[in-house]
Scaffold this active site. Structure first.
Site, PDB file in Angstrom:
ATOM      1  N   SER A 125       0.784  -1.288  -0.146  1.00 22.46           N
ATOM      2  CA  SER A 125       0.162  -0.104   0.148  1.00 22.46           C
ATOM      3  C   SER A 125       0.901   1.305   0.021  1.00 22.46           C
ATOM      4  CB  SER A 125      -0.813   0.119   1.117  1.00 22.46           C
ATOM      5  OG  SER A 125      -1.624   1.241   1.514  1.00 22.46           O
ATOM      6  N   TYR A 149      -2.269  -0.057  10.425  1.00 18.94           N
ATOM      7  CA  TYR A 149      -2.393  -1.013   9.359  1.00 18.94           C
ATOM      8  C   TYR A 149      -1.159  -0.679   8.327  1.00 18.94           C
ATOM      9  CZ  TYR A 149      -3.696  -1.011   4.397  1.00 18.94           C
ATOM     10  OH  TYR A 149      -3.820  -1.465   3.032  1.00 18.94           O
ATOM     11  N   LYS A 153       1.798  -3.480   6.891  1.00 17.43           N
ATOM     12  CA  LYS A 153       2.383  -3.605   5.545  1.00 17.43           C
ATOM     13  C   LYS A 153       3.719  -3.335   5.468  1.00 17.43           C
ATOM     14  CE  LYS A 153      -1.628  -4.223   3.477  1.00 17.43           C
ATOM     15  NZ  LYS A 153      -1.879  -5.642   2.727  1.00 17.43           N
ATOM     16  N   PRO A 293      -7.621  13.364  11.820  1.00 18.96           N
ATOM     17  CA  PRO A 293      -6.135  13.143  12.382  1.00 18.96           C
ATOM     18  C   PRO A 293      -5.518  12.253  11.439  1.00 18.96           C
ATOM     19  CG  PRO A 293      -7.739  13.080  14.175  1.00 18.96           C
ATOM     20  CD  PRO A 293      -8.689  13.037  13.064  1.00 18.96           C
TER      21      PRO A 293
END
Length: 339
Positions: A125, A149, A153, A293
């Site tokens: 990503s 997240y 990755k 944010p």
């Protein structure tokens, strides 16, 4: 008969990639736990291609199940989509994300190595670039992550790089997606998020179809042409075809390559809303809301490496993206559930 294994093959990008792989002549085996996907998507892929596809329910953290899969089928390469992907949720459930994404990938790679399968396309990503200091963003840009997240990755990328250094006979493509949108032109498969969408396009489409009252545009005071956030939106079919090109590349190469998959053009939130309304002749009410944010002003790809290495470039336009999104949403207002 040899198969390309798609982990998370029933998901949004996985199902579109399954279709493109079948069309290109590959045999496809999907392994998915259906936590955020539907087997109906793969049924429709088979109808669209008139080709068989094997779908097996399972979790990549289940080493015994993976071992059985590799025992039962002759797997030649893996395209690894399986993973949790909601940024906001990852900040609330970080251990869940690390377990699913990182531990799952570790388990998968261990079983691949055991069975001598060393061709891997990994679904990474653009979040691994963090708040990039330059746009367009090249693959050589510094990497960082602003949420669990993205961190998961990035950890997987480091793990795969270390694996390659230790075992140079692997062939790995790490594909860094920008913002996938759209749907197959048939309107039969598309993005079907659980609950409130995390991404802009399905939210726009759900507002347009009447499932939601209005869109919240988070921030209109960014240093961008209209003050709203700018992103690189790429049609999911173009993205899926990038995976076909990556597999074809790995058939002849070892080593590891990180490759951006994006258009190289940034569009703002209001560009997306206005284009959707214009092309589809449907209103999309919206309101301006405070910035979220962690959101950044602008993020889009430098896609030259994909063109040079894979012979791939995005072909579909923004009009195509919004038209196909609306065709999917208006034909399937409740996604893969009974309409």
């Amino acid at each position: 008969m040899s198969y390309v294994l798609l982990t998370g093959g029933a998901g949004y990008i996985g199902s579109h990639t399954a279709l493109e792989l079948l069309t290109a002549g590959f045999n496809v085996l999907s392994f998915d736990n259906f936590s955020n996907s539907s087997d109906e998507a793969l049924g429709r892929v088979q109808q669209l291609t008139a080709k068989p596809l094997i779908s097996i329910k399972g979790d990549i953290r289940d080493e015994a199940a993976l071992r059985q899969l590799f025992t039962d089928y002759n797997i030649s390469a893996v395209v690894h989509f399986a993973g949790l992907k909601a940024v906001g949720e990852s900040t609330q459930l970080p251990l869940h994300y690390y377990d699913n994404n990182v531990t799952g990938t570790l388990t998968l790679c261990r079983v691949m190595r055991e069975f001598g399968v060393k061709k891997l396309v990994f679904s990474s990503s653009a979040t691994v670039y963090g708040d990039a200091k330059q746009v367009p963003i090249p693959e050589t840009a510094p990497r960082s992550a602003t949420n669990p997240y993205g961190q998961s990755k990035l950890m997987i990328e480091h793990m795969l790089e270390d694996l390659l250094r230790a075992e140079p006979d692997w062939g790995i493509c790490t594909l860094r997606y920008f913002n996938p949108v759209g749907a197959h032109e048939s309107g039969q498969i598309g993005e079907d998020p659980n609950g409130i969408p995390n991404n802009l396009m399905p939210f726009i489409a759900q507002v347009a179809v009447g499932k939601r009252d209005k869109l919240s545009v988070f921030g209109n005071d960014y240093p961008t042409p209209d003050g709203t956030g700018v992103r690189d939106y790429i049609h999911v079919v173009d993205l899926a075809r990038g995976h076909v090109k990556a597999l074809q590349y790995l058939a002849k190469h070892s080593g590891i390559e990180a490759i951006n998959l994006g258009t190289g053009t940034g569009y703002s939130v209001l560009d997306m809303v206005n284009t959707f309304s214009r092309v589809n002749q449907v209103a999309v009410p919206y309101q301006i809301a405070p910035r979220r944010p962690g959101d950044i002003a602008s993020c889009y790809a430098q896609p030259a490496k994909a063109a040079k290495l894979l012979g791939w470039q995005a072909e579909k336009t923004l009009d195509d993206m919004v038209r196909d999104s609306w065709r999917w949403q208006s034909t399937n207002p409740n996604g893969y559930n009974a309409n």
